[in-house]
Design an enzyme around this catalytic site. Sequence first.
Site, PDB file in Angstrom:
ATOM      1  N   CYS A 161       0.835  -1.204   0.000  1.00  0.00           N
ATOM      2  CA  CYS A 161       0.000   0.000   0.000  1.00  0.00           C
ATOM      3  C   CYS A 161       0.871   1.256   0.000  1.00  0.00           C
ATOM      4  O   CYS A 161       0.633   2.191  -0.760  1.00  0.00           O
ATOM      5  CB  CYS A 161      -0.925  -0.010   1.214  1.00  0.00           C
ATOM      6  SG  CYS A 161      -2.104   1.350   1.254  1.00  0.00           S
ATOM      7  N   CYS A 206      -6.294  -3.515   7.154  1.00  0.00           N
ATOM      8  CA  CYS A 206      -7.511  -2.711   7.084  1.00  0.00           C
ATOM      9  C   CYS A 206      -8.671  -3.406   6.393  1.00  0.00           C
ATOM     10  O   CYS A 206      -9.818  -3.261   6.805  1.00  0.00           O
ATOM     11  CB  CYS A 206      -7.213  -1.374   6.414  1.00  0.00           C
ATOM     12  SG  CYS A 206      -6.626  -1.490   4.708  1.00  0.00           S
TER      13      CYS A 206
END
Length: 368
Positions: free
Chosen positions: A117, A213
């Site tokens: 990410c 997440c």
Amino acid sequence: MLKEFEIEPLLKDKAPHQTKAVVAMSGGVDSSVAAVLLHHLGYRVIGVTLQLYGSNANARKGACCAGQDIYDAKRVAEGAGFSHYILNYEEIFKKEVIEDFADTYMRGETPIPCIKCNQTVKFRDLLQVTKNLGADVLVTGHYVRRLEHNGEVKLCRSIDKSKDQSYFLFATTKDQLRLLRFPLGGFYKCDIRKLAKYFGLQISEKPDSQDICFVSKSYSETIAKLVPQSVQKGKIVDTNGKVLGEHNGIVNFTVGQRKGLGIAHNEPLYVIRISTENNEVVVGPISALMQKKILLKELNWLEQPKEGMEVTVKLRSSHAGSLAAIYPTEEKGKACVILNDEYFGISPGQACVVYKNEQVIGGGWIYK
């Protein structure tokens, strides 16, 4: 209070009021404090929050970048009085992070989506946004230090070693580092919470993000939804190929795992490797997990190491570090790391981050 939180100027040749800073705001305490602190110091702050999986209503509570986090970031910006934008990056995030996470597991490896990410959506794409907005720097709330001397930029571990995030930023390139700034790297987390209270931020006691997440309940359930074939049954075998039992999908196993194997044996057994070709989980004694030689691919060097250079390497985020020597291989873009002492449970798919004292000089992905 602010005198205790002096930071290096974001740019040495520009005053704060002349410096436009894009701040990546996740909605947590750290990035919120970074943005508000810079605003109070006179910088022209633009807050940017990425919507990465807003349509996933099952995202785990306490994970970063959830719907509540977007609201919290927006509220902080409005309260402080600086601009704030929400950018929808769900499709890019799904392709480059979530699908890569599932694909890595299906290769029998253990992924680190937080690094992917940072490497793609947060740095590559946000840096482009920074340029498009005509801003001078991109600021994040990471606990890591960026040191610059005589035009040379270095990435170093945070002062607060318990919160240091340098492991997750090893893939940052030299070009990216020139535009990135990490104002919290010289402080301790407890002081950042005090500063949040000083600024009157309602999120001053908000818990830190935990786990991945986009994972709803468990890794295996998340991957099973993305890749149904990951839960096909197969054999559990020892290192000689003897069948010891049956597994309910390779996605439920990682290298080094001991519990939850579902087999009885007269000595403790651990997952030694995962054979995706045969859909088998290979188990063995702990001695089979002790290794000294690691092969790396997809290298990123902020400072090119010399052959045989003595370094410290971290083989997972919680690893304190091991002394090692690093060597190039005949294959371009790959390297070999030889540890001084054997280490338990080195897993393909994890990152090997290389340090010279406090400095991150780079690293690569473990593939063997």
